[in-house]
Design an enzyme around this catalytic site. Structure first.
Site, PDB file in Angstrom:
ATOM      1  N   ASP A 185     -10.012   3.717  -3.848  1.00 48.07           N
ATOM      2  CA  ASP A 185     -10.535   2.495  -3.337  1.00 48.07           C
ATOM      3  C   ASP A 185     -11.946   2.385  -3.858  1.00 48.07           C
ATOM      4  OD1 ASP A 185      -9.359   2.427  -0.015  1.00 48.07           O
ATOM      5  OD2 ASP A 185      -8.249   2.257  -1.720  1.00 48.07           O
ATOM      6  N   ASP A 239       0.640  -1.182  -0.141  1.00 46.96           N
ATOM      7  CA  ASP A 239       0.059   0.140   0.066  1.00 46.96           C
ATOM      8  C   ASP A 239       0.846   1.203   0.041  1.00 46.96           C
ATOM      9  OD1 ASP A 239      -2.412   1.519  -0.063  1.00 46.96           O
ATOM     10  OD2 ASP A 239      -3.192   0.182   1.587  1.00 46.96           O
TER      11      ASP A 239
END
Length: 681
Positions: free
Chosen positions: A240, A185
């Site tokens: 996202d 990430d």
């Protein structure tokens, strides 16, 4: 929507990645579902292909599971869940369908490294440690993935340790545990250059000597499709996803133009699947699964399979659709057209066939059409066309067309082969207009049945039916002894809605016919009818009128408040440039809201802009559509601008549609207000 730099309890900044490395399986001699030599049959095994980049892994898009969308960092994310998912993969046939990776997302680790600087598992979630869980997953013939961030801390607000500065130690620890897949990430990255951070972890993984699929999750911020193919196996192209139609649609639109970057061993990743999480309809989930497959995207299950419905398993295990995703040629589908929300996306397959998605973005059924030539097939006397959700094959003279339900997708696989005549002719079921019916009144609808095949359809019989209490009567012929190629049967129907009906109802249009060889065929298409209320004389505030349909990027469309991104009623007063408004709609890009106007209204007015609650962030663009025509637009607006006046001529329109786009830079913080929104009738 994004919240920087850390993650809240919503899906901010979070992705997923969990999944199967089908190419590695093939290289190891294990087969997974893939395209057959003809679309007439279901999937067949594929074989190893030459690695195209990097570490030689993920030669087809990874498939598997990641917990984030269903659990976030809640307590149910634990060892029991991960083992349970592995069991379900085997028991429910998902492993056999090609799903391989069972992946852990954020919150698996303790808050601090140990005295030796090593990561440790949270003892409450994983009392036996990660190695024990990996051993269990491996015992099922599956693989396991793990998560960390290319920063000092991960994305969770608790601030768990990230890998920045610990790359080689952490990579070796993952390898020692038996990890097969790393999602890396982008939170708390301290401003260090992205390519440098992701290159360091690439080198650290390679140094372990263990084959570990490398998933780069930097949210598309630095255009990873331009450079990440040299480093990783997949890279996130967007922020996202969340479990809503608007979010899925926005991400799909951003990922589709990047087809040239994808190929064996290096894939565009539009984030994991939301199928089964409950925020969309099954029709929308089939679209989600279809479009991810056509885009050659990783198929990463994001729902808790321990609670999944039979329909969810049916969608996720459709091996003919999976074969489109897993085709070893590795081509991502490309957009051929998207006019008026009617999308045609085609994907070249290794056997020479084409997968063709006819995708309907709009809130009503639409005819979507293309041709065999337009999708890249050679000229032929006839073509075999297989519907991958119906699991049926037909012949066509070259036209590929369907009436596609609202938010639906018809996914076809089409081939120029010499066996087309063995299939019955394809027929197209059509409707001349959107079924908008006032309660207690009668509307006339006209249906058509058109032979698309090279051979005639015989003994054709059409039927339109409605729910209990509805009256449906044919007022013209409903049958024909034969329909040659391109000929149509047109039937008029009088449809009466009950006096107290409200909302949306499903009508079913069905046709029965025979092929020249006598094969019986029945085709149906659902047609969503709306019982509508005419606008009040003189008009009024649109926020006080019933919505015909609505989709929104985050949370619901809010009445007279801003968009709060979560449940209904969680917004604030509508505020643009310090000016507060008492009436209007609060939305989040991408958004579309429709109202029935019945041809009785003439003007829509509003004051529009980005809501103040997002500070300096957010860019949006407003549009007003009258039926299929754009009546007004603002161009891109930013949070620095005061409320802008907007006026649209909607004279004679049956439906007015209010659209908010993301301004071209993604949907981060795109809270948009339709303030003082009025219509004159």
């Amino acid at each position: 929507m994004r919240h920087l730099p850390t993650r809240t309890t919503r899906t901010s900044r979070r992705g997923v990645i969990g999944v199967l490395m089908a190419g590695l399986l093939c290289a190891a001699g294990t087969t997974v579902p893939a395209a057959a030599n003809s679309p007439l049959t279901g999937p067949a095994p594929i074989h190893a292909v030459t690695p195209q980049s990097g570490n030689g892994l993920a030669l087809t898009p990874p498939m598997g599971f990641n917990n984030w969308n269903s659990t976030h960092c809640r307590a149910e994310f634990d060892e029991s869940m991960i083992k349970g998912i592995a069991d379900i993969f085997v028991e429910k046939g998902l492993k056999a369908a090609g799903y391989q990776y069972v992946n852990l997302d954020d919150c698996w680790a303790k808050q601090q490294r140990n005295a030796d600087g090593k990561l440790e598992a949270d003892p409450q979630r994983f009392p036996n440690g990660i190695k024990a869980v990996a051993d269990y997953v491996h015992s099922k013939g599956l693989k396991i993935g793990i998560y960390t961030s290319a920063g000092t801390k991960t994305c969770d607000s608790a601030g768990l340790p990230g890998a920045l500065g610990h790359e080689f130690s952490d990579a070796q620890q993952f390898a020692d545990w038996g990890i097969d897949y790393l999602k890396y990430d982008n939170c708390n990255n301290q401003g260090v250059d992205a390519k440098k951070r992701y290159t360091t972890m690439r080198d650290a993984l390679a140094a372990t000597g263990r084959p570990i699929v490398y998933s780069i999750c930097e949210w598309g911020e630095n255009k990873p499709w331009e450079w990440a193919g040299e480093l990783g196996n997949l890279w996130r192209t967007t922020g996202d996803i969340n479990d809503s139609w608007g979010s899925m649609l926005s991400i799909m639109k951003k990922n589709l133009p990047l087809a040239a970057a994808a190929g064996p061993g290096h894939w565009n990743d539009p984030d994991m699947l939301e199928v089964g999480n409950g925020g969309m309809t099954d029709t929308e989930y089939r679209t989600h699964f279809s479009m991810w497959s056509v885009m050659a995207a990783p198929l990463l299950i994001g729902s808790d399979l321990r609670k999944a419905s039979a329909e969810t398993f049916e969608i996720l295990s459709n091996q003919e659709v999976i074969a489109v995703d897993q085709d070893p040629l590795g081509k991502q589908g490309t957009v051929l057209s998207s006019v008026g929300g009617r999308w045609v996306v085609a994907k070249e397959m290794r056997d020479g066939s084409r997968a063709v998605a006819l995708f309907n973005e709009t809130g009503s059924a639409q005819r979507i059409a293309t041709t065999a030539a337009e999708v890249g097939l050679p000229e032929a006397d006839g073509y075999t066309m297989r519907d991958l959700w119906e699991h049926r094959s037909y012949n066509t003279a070259g036209t590929l067309a369907a009436t596609v339900p609202a938010h639906g997708t018809v996914l076809l696989r089409v081939a120029a082969d010499d066996k087309w005549a063995a299939q019955p002719p394809a027929v197209e079921l059509g409707l001349d207009s959107r079924p908008l019916i006032e309660a207690g009144h009668t509307a006339t609808l006209t249906t058509t049945v058109t032979d698309l095949g090279r051979t005639p359809a015989r003994n054709v019989s059409a039927q339109l039916s409605g729910p209990s209490g509805w009256q449906v009567k044919a007022v013209s012929p409903t049958g024909s002894p034969a329909l040659p190629t391109s000929r149509s049967l047109s039937t008029r129907w009088q449809v009466t809605a009950p006096a107290r009906a409200t909302g949306a109802y499903d009508l079913t249009f069905a046709v029965r016919y025979r092929s020249p060889a006598g094969t019986r065929v029945e085709s149906t298409v659902p047609l969503r009818a709306h019982v509508v209320v005419p606008p009040p004389a003189g008009g009024g505030y649109l926020s006080d009128l019933p919505q015909l349909s609505a989709s929104n990027g985050w949370g619901p469309v809010e009445k007279d408040t801003s968009n709060g991104e979560s449940g209904a009623g969680d917004g604030n007063p509508l505020t643009i440039g310090g000016e507060v408004f008492t009436k209007g709609l609060g939305v989040h890009a991408d958004s579309a809201v429709e109202f029935y106007t019945g041809g009785a209204c003439d003007t829509v007015t509003a004051r529009v802009g980005v809501d103040d609650e997002k500070g300096t962030r957010g860019t949006v663009a407003f549009e007003v559509w009258a039926d299929g025509t754009k009546a007004a637009s603002t161009g891109v607006l930013t949070n620095a601008m005061p409320a802008q006046p907007l006026t649209a001529d909607v004279s004679g329109a049956q439906v007015v549609r209010l659209v908010v786009g993301d301004g071209g830079d993604g949907v981060d913080s795109d809270h948009a207000d339709w303030a003082d929104l009025r219509i004159t009738c």
